[in-house]
Design an enzyme around this catalytic site. Structure first.
Site, PDB file in Angstrom:
ATOM      1  N   GLY A  48       0.652  -1.072  -0.076  1.00 54.61           N
ATOM      2  CA  GLY A  48      -0.131   0.144  -0.128  1.00 54.61           C
ATOM      3  C   GLY A  48       0.761   1.463   0.053  1.00 54.61           C
ATOM      4  CD  GLU A 102       1.504   0.906   7.005  1.00 57.71           C
ATOM      5  OE1 GLU A 102       1.728   0.900   5.798  1.00 57.71           O
ATOM      6  OE2 GLU A 102       1.181  -0.181   7.702  1.00 57.71           O
ATOM      7  CG  ASP A 106      -8.123   0.313  10.364  1.00 56.83           C
ATOM      8  OD1 ASP A 106      -8.913   1.201   9.916  1.00 56.83           O
ATOM      9  OD2 ASP A 106      -8.376  -0.668  11.079  1.00 56.83           O
ATOM     10  CE  LYS A 134      -8.888   3.528   7.792  1.00 50.88           C
ATOM     11  NZ  LYS A 134      -9.634   2.181   7.681  1.00 50.88           N
ATOM     12  CG  PHE A 155     -12.061  -0.566   3.189  1.00 56.74           C
ATOM     13  CD1 PHE A 155     -11.067  -1.111   3.840  1.00 56.74           C
ATOM     14  CD2 PHE A 155     -12.191  -0.328   2.029  1.00 56.74           C
ATOM     15  CE1 PHE A 155     -10.072  -2.238   3.270  1.00 56.74           C
ATOM     16  CE2 PHE A 155     -11.081  -1.315   1.328  1.00 56.74           C
ATOM     17  CZ  PHE A 155     -10.217  -1.890   1.864  1.00 56.74           C
ATOM     18  CG  ASP A 162      -5.384  -3.911  -1.886  1.00 56.51           C
ATOM     19  OD1 ASP A 162      -5.042  -3.234  -0.720  1.00 56.51           O
ATOM     20  OD2 ASP A 162      -5.691  -4.634  -1.958  1.00 56.51           O
TER      21      ASP A 162
HETATM   22  P1  5GP Z   1      -4.099  -1.751  11.146  1.00 62.97           P
HETATM   23  O1  5GP Z   1      -3.021  -2.860  11.862  1.00 62.97           O
HETATM   24  O2  5GP Z   1      -3.419  -0.513  11.876  1.00 62.97           O
HETATM   25  O3  5GP Z   1      -5.294  -1.940  11.766  1.00 62.97           O
HETATM   26  O4  5GP Z   1      -4.074  -1.846   9.799  1.00 62.97           O
HETATM   27  C1  5GP Z   1      -2.961  -1.393   9.058  1.00 62.97           C
HETATM   28  C2  5GP Z   1      -2.944  -2.118   7.590  1.00 62.97           C
HETATM   29  O5  5GP Z   1      -4.345  -2.599   7.238  1.00 62.97           O
HETATM   30  C3  5GP Z   1      -2.622  -1.033   6.761  1.00 62.97           C
HETATM   31  O6  5GP Z   1      -1.165  -1.150   6.623  1.00 62.97           O
HETATM   32  C4  5GP Z   1      -3.348  -1.115   5.368  1.00 62.97           C
HETATM   33  O7  5GP Z   1      -2.543  -2.049   4.718  1.00 62.97           O
HETATM   34  C5  5GP Z   1      -4.594  -1.886   6.076  1.00 62.97           C
HETATM   35  N1  5GP Z   1      -5.792  -0.927   6.099  1.00 62.97           N
HETATM   36  C6  5GP Z   1      -6.223  -0.356   7.117  1.00 62.97           C
HETATM   37  N2  5GP Z   1      -7.179   0.522   6.787  1.00 62.97           N
HETATM   38  C7  5GP Z   1      -7.365   0.114   5.656  1.00 62.97           C
HETATM   39  C8  5GP Z   1      -8.313   0.942   4.596  1.00 62.97           C
HETATM   40  O8  5GP Z   1      -9.249   1.447   4.786  1.00 62.97           O
HETATM   41  N3  5GP Z   1      -8.073   0.577   3.187  1.00 62.97           N
HETATM   42  C9  5GP Z   1      -7.176  -0.376   2.936  1.00 62.97           C
HETATM   43  N4  5GP Z   1      -7.076  -0.604   1.584  1.00 62.97           N
HETATM   44  N5  5GP Z   1      -6.417  -1.200   3.597  1.00 62.97           N
HETATM   45  C10 5GP Z   1      -6.383  -0.685   5.012  1.00 62.97           C
HETATM   46 MG    MG Z   2      -0.098  -0.898   5.010  1.00 62.73          MG
END
Ligand code: 5GP
Ligand code: MG
Length: 178
Positions: A48, A102, A106, A134, A155, A162
């Site tokens: 990403g 990054e 999220d 976020k 999302f 993607d």
């Molecule tokens: P976390 O571990 O912080 O919940 O998520 C991080 C990873 O989840 C990010 O590096 C990304 O690859 C994916 N991710 C989180 N939110 C989104 C989103 O809204 N859209 C997409 N495409 N990927 C997300």
């Molecule tokens: Mg990522």
């Protein structure tokens, strides 16, 4: 384009490219100050962050290196419970100034996991630059040092991000239509 369809889902525009590029300019200016003469190692989290990383290092004007690593935590819209190890980090990061690049933070679980792995390798410092953050989704105590845009807990796709592998080529950021 104000809305797009990717596979079975519809998305509406959230952030135009112009806002993203202006935000990247501002973040890059700060990173140029903070990492001047530190020969930083940028670590781009694939897939990403490839677009953001490209825009960022284009704007970095001192000596630096970039490495690309993989650490997946999402399949489609679902978070995977177990994180994988990082793949592809060939560089020795001992005593290096590391900047993680990054796409989005999220819940913060991915970043927490990555920070733990990197800290075991004794870098001189580790900072985090993220295109999107976020804050209302955050479940772990992660504080990114450089944030291009804070967004609501939706999302999103585009600018490298993607949905089922699609949408990385979109220039704007789009959020899923509920
Ligand atoms: P976390 O571990 O912080 O919940 O998520 C991080 C990873 O989840 C990010 O590096 C990304 O690859 C994916 N991710 C989180 N939110 C989104 C989103 O809204 N859209 C997409 N495409 N990927 C997300
Ligand atoms: Mg990522």
């Amino acid at each position: 384009m104000n809305s797009v369809q990717l596979r079975d889902k519809k998305f509406d525009i959230l952030l135009p490219e112009s806002i993203l590029l202006k935000g990247i300019d501002d973040v890059a200016q700060q990173i140029n100050k903070d990492f001047k003469d530190q020969d930083p190692l940028f670590i781009c989290i694939l897939n990403g962050a490839f677009m953001f990383a490209a825009e960022l290092i284009n704007r970095f004007h001192s000596e630096c290196e970039i490495a690309f690593v993989r650490l997946k935590s999402y399949e489609g819209l679902e978070r995977k419970k177990t994180m994988r190890e990082i793949h592809g980090l060939m560089e020795n990061i001992e005593n290096r100034h590391v900047l993680i690049v990054e796409d989005v933070i999220d819940t913060g679980y991915t970043m927490e996991h990555l920070l733990n792995i990197l800290k075991d390798k004794h870098p001189a410092s580790v900072k985090i630059a993220t295109l999107l953050f976020k804050p209302t989704a955050l479940l772990r105590p992660i504080k990114p040092d450089y944030v291009v845009q804070e967004i609501p807990n939706d999302f999103v796709v585009g600018f490298g991000l993607d949905y089922e592998g699609r949408g990385r080529n979109l220039r704007n950021i789009y959020k899923i239509k509920s």
